[in-house]
Design an enzyme around this catalytic site. Sequence first.
Site, PDB file in Angstrom:
ATOM      1  N   HIS A  88      22.188  12.342  11.721  1.00  0.00           N
ATOM      2  CA  HIS A  88      22.661  12.618  10.357  1.00  0.00           C
ATOM      3  C   HIS A  88      24.040  12.022  10.077  1.00  0.00           C
ATOM      4  O   HIS A  88      24.438  11.882   8.921  1.00  0.00           O
ATOM      5  CB  HIS A  88      22.627  14.126  10.048  1.00  0.00           C
ATOM      6  CG  HIS A  88      23.744  14.923  10.632  1.00  0.00           C
ATOM      7  ND1 HIS A  88      23.612  15.685  11.774  1.00  0.00           N
ATOM      8  CD2 HIS A  88      25.024  15.099  10.220  1.00  0.00           C
ATOM      9  CE1 HIS A  88      24.757  16.293  12.027  1.00  0.00           C
ATOM     10  NE2 HIS A  88      25.626  15.948  11.104  1.00  0.00           N
ATOM     11  N   ASP A 133      17.252  15.036  15.167  1.00  0.00           N
ATOM     12  CA  ASP A 133      18.611  14.652  14.770  1.00  0.00           C
ATOM     13  C   ASP A 133      19.350  14.071  15.976  1.00  0.00           C
ATOM     14  O   ASP A 133      20.203  14.714  16.582  1.00  0.00           O
ATOM     15  CB  ASP A 133      19.350  15.863  14.209  1.00  0.00           C
ATOM     16  CG  ASP A 133      20.681  15.492  13.567  1.00  0.00           C
ATOM     17  OD1 ASP A 133      20.939  14.284  13.366  1.00  0.00           O
ATOM     18  OD2 ASP A 133      21.466  16.413  13.265  1.00  0.00           O
ATOM     19  N   GLY A 227      32.578  18.103  11.060  1.00  0.00           N
ATOM     20  CA  GLY A 227      33.389  17.159  11.820  1.00  0.00           C
ATOM     21  C   GLY A 227      33.115  17.218  13.309  1.00  0.00           C
ATOM     22  O   GLY A 227      33.499  16.316  14.052  1.00  0.00           O
ATOM     23  N   SER A 229      29.943  17.457  14.293  1.00  0.00           N
ATOM     24  CA  SER A 229      28.602  16.888  14.373  1.00  0.00           C
ATOM     25  C   SER A 229      28.543  15.719  15.343  1.00  0.00           C
ATOM     26  O   SER A 229      29.440  14.870  15.375  1.00  0.00           O
ATOM     27  CB  SER A 229      28.152  16.399  12.989  1.00  0.00           C
ATOM     28  OG  SER A 229      27.914  17.469  12.132  1.00  0.00           O
ATOM     29  N   GLY A 230      27.452  15.665  16.117  1.00  0.00           N
ATOM     30  CA  GLY A 230      27.250  14.575  17.055  1.00  0.00           C
ATOM     31  C   GLY A 230      27.934  14.768  18.387  1.00  0.00           C
ATOM     32  O   GLY A 230      27.702  14.007  19.329  1.00  0.00           O
TER      33      GLY A 230
END
Length: 279
Positions: A88, A133, A227, A229-230
């Site tokens: 995403h 994701d 922030g 994310s990932g």
Amino acid sequence: MIFSFYFLDLIITLSFLTLALTDQDTENFLTQECGARPDLITLSEERIIGGTLAETGDWPWQVSLQLNNVHHCGGILISNLWVLTAAHCFRSYSNPLQWTATFGVSTIRPILRVRVRTIVSHNNYRYSTRDNDIAVVQLERPVTFNRNIHRVCLPAATQIILPGSVAYVTGWGSLTYGGNTVTDLRQGQVRIVSNNECNEPAGYGGSVLPGMLCAGVPSGAVDACQGDSGGPLVQEDSRRLWFVVGIVSWGYQCGLPNKPGVYTRVTTYRDWIRQQTGV
């Protein structure tokens, strides 16, 4: 008696050799073994949202993926050339030329900056359900491992992630829901929550799919936020090496009771990672 003195002399000699090699051995271990950390650090249970700062080298696989030189998402170094992250992150910005990977605890004073060559998102990523994701990013050039930059371990596809077990999440996410990201890396301790518990009506009511993993605390006091994310959710194994079990994916706001963070379950995608990267 002569044998005893000789034996004592040998022990002393070996001791000096061991001391002399310690620094180099440590460096070799840190750069050759995945998931190795330089020291045994006492970690707090405070959340990333207002939680504790990480020190240089604490999480050497942590990557900041920067869009036009501004932190946008976290990432996880899995080899000297590949970074694991969330699909995403690239939904609106898929041009590799816009992206840079930085290393170190500061997003504005990184110890290394490397351009991105390729972005590969999962073909079946679905924004509506948040399923699949996951993405991998190829760096423009290999990074040289040292005690502050090296890869995390990847779990086997068959590895069981036990509910209730301790994990750590790290990132530069905002300190409050809707707030700004931070410039210094933060860390928080959470516990794995079973998908059944996470899917209860008071939780996510069935939205957590098999390729996802929940982690948090009942009060909601420990969580990732925008922030993060990932970025990585990691656990320590019996060898005291760290492996990545989750990728920060989604959640309802940040730090709410019965709404733990939801992560991409890395074991589900172990074969996909290998197919894309060879790692």
